[in-house]
Design a protein around this motif. Sequence first.
Motif, mmCIF file in Angstrom:
data_model
loop_
_atom_site.group_PDB
_atom_site.id
_atom_site.type_symbol
_atom_site.label_atom_id
_atom_site.label_comp_id
_atom_site.label_asym_id
_atom_site.label_seq_id
_atom_site.Cartn_x
_atom_site.Cartn_y
_atom_site.Cartn_z
ATOM 1 N N GLU A 137 0.875 -1.179 0.000
ATOM 2 C CA GLU A 137 0.000 0.000 0.000
ATOM 3 C C GLU A 137 0.902 1.215 0.000
ATOM 4 O OE1 GLU A 137 -3.141 1.402 -0.630
ATOM 5 O OE2 GLU A 137 -4.013 0.214 0.997
ATOM 6 N N THR A 138 0.911 1.949 -1.104
ATOM 7 C CA THR A 138 1.790 3.103 -1.198
ATOM 8 C C THR A 138 1.093 4.255 -1.910
ATOM 9 O OG1 THR A 138 3.991 3.855 -1.920
ATOM 10 C CG2 THR A 138 2.836 2.313 -3.363
ATOM 11 N N GLY A 139 1.446 5.477 -1.518
ATOM 12 C CA GLY A 139 0.827 6.668 -2.087
ATOM 13 C C GLY A 139 1.110 7.854 -1.194
ATOM 14 N N ASP A 140 0.497 8.979 -1.490
ATOM 15 C CA ASP A 140 0.677 10.155 -0.649
ATOM 16 C C ASP A 140 0.213 9.885 0.782
ATOM 17 O OD1 ASP A 140 1.731 11.827 -2.671
ATOM 18 O OD2 ASP A 140 -0.287 12.145 -3.451
ATOM 19 N N PHE A 141 -0.839 9.060 0.910
ATOM 20 C CA PHE A 141 -1.363 8.661 2.225
ATOM 21 C C PHE A 141 -2.119 7.360 2.044
ATOM 22 C CE2 PHE A 141 -4.197 11.716 0.205
ATOM 23 C CZ PHE A 141 -5.387 11.009 0.147
ATOM 24 N N PHE A 142 -2.474 6.703 3.171
ATOM 25 C CA PHE A 142 -3.220 5.457 3.111
ATOM 26 C C PHE A 142 -4.701 5.780 2.879
ATOM 27 C CE2 PHE A 142 0.227 4.038 6.235
ATOM 28 C CZ PHE A 142 1.048 3.596 5.208
ATOM 29 N N PRO A 143 -5.301 5.300 1.780
ATOM 30 C CA PRO A 143 -6.634 5.762 1.397
ATOM 31 C C PRO A 143 -7.801 5.011 2.034
ATOM 32 C CG PRO A 143 -5.756 4.334 -0.297
ATOM 33 C CD PRO A 143 -4.687 4.452 0.749
ATOM 34 N N ALA A 144 -7.555 3.862 2.624
ATOM 35 C CA ALA A 144 -8.665 3.030 3.103
ATOM 36 C C ALA A 144 -9.457 3.736 4.213
ATOM 37 C CB ALA A 144 -8.145 1.691 3.617
ATOM 38 N N PRO A 145 -10.787 3.689 4.156
ATOM 39 C CA PRO A 145 -11.614 4.262 5.227
ATOM 40 C C PRO A 145 -11.734 3.282 6.395
ATOM 41 C CG PRO A 145 -13.019 3.309 3.564
ATOM 42 C CD PRO A 145 -11.605 3.116 3.073
ATOM 43 N N TRP A 146 -12.511 3.631 7.377
ATOM 44 C CA TRP A 146 -12.857 2.751 8.495
ATOM 45 C C TRP A 146 -13.548 1.521 7.898
ATOM 46 C CZ3 TRP A 146 -12.023 1.612 13.351
ATOM 47 C CH2 TRP A 146 -13.020 1.120 14.187
#
Length: 289
Positions: free
Chosen positions: A21-30
Amino acid sequence: MKAVEFHLPQDVDKSFIVFRETGDFFPAPWHYHAHYEFVMVNKSTGRRMVGDHIGYFEEDDLVFMGSLLPHVWVNDPLYLERRAPEQADALVIHFTDDFLGEDFMTIPEIDDFRKVLKLADRGMALRGETRERINALIRAMPAQNGLQRLSSLMLIFDIMSSTMEFDLLASPRFVQNFHYDSSDRFKKITGYIMQNFDQDISLAEIASVGNMGVTAFCNFFKEQFRVTFVEYLTTVRIGHACKLLSEHDRNVVEVAYECGFNNLANFNRQFKKLKNMTPSDYRKTLIIR
């Protein structure tokens, strides 16, 4: 805040999931899912919420969570505002309790690890030497072949079975009281894809399986599976192609059409995109092994 149920795409030639999991930030919600999960943070800082526990994560943070436990990793503002000097980066492992067969978790050799799975219902933050050893194994897994990757997971299970270097996260009350909405819609959609991936599947067709319109289906699928329907279908087809290529009794053109690709050029392009090599080169690696 209502937790979203997630379903990650999995190659048909693999028994469990390892992904970066890589990117500007971790996108997954709750969210929550049926899989057990290891999350190891390579880069980034922020807050993680596991059940009703809120903690801080940083580089080398390692958490093991049980099936259906809601969680979310929220990066610090530096990452959310895209001002961080590096991208957020984590390695994640997902597996189910029957990923090696329905009876695997009942064999005597797994007795100690079954106790760990029970503790994981609350989430476990690993620390000390245990965390260092497991993190080293996880970091090596993306580059490993299938048997090596499975062996690494078994070593992680063994380390987890004897360690006391962990902190439990969610409270027992939260675990007992959490209820989730399970729907047959997911099983119907994935079941239909698995049975028909070698055929053309239109968006209207698959949307009707989930009893939805096309727009609602596309939004639903991306939210739940974290990829588009076309991306998921391609992953399934390429996974099946890997299985056929390993059998050596079909040429590449036959494999392409048996997996649902209408032309060889598209098959080669999609295969290289997912596997970082052509189908022919993939077959050569199997011969070498």
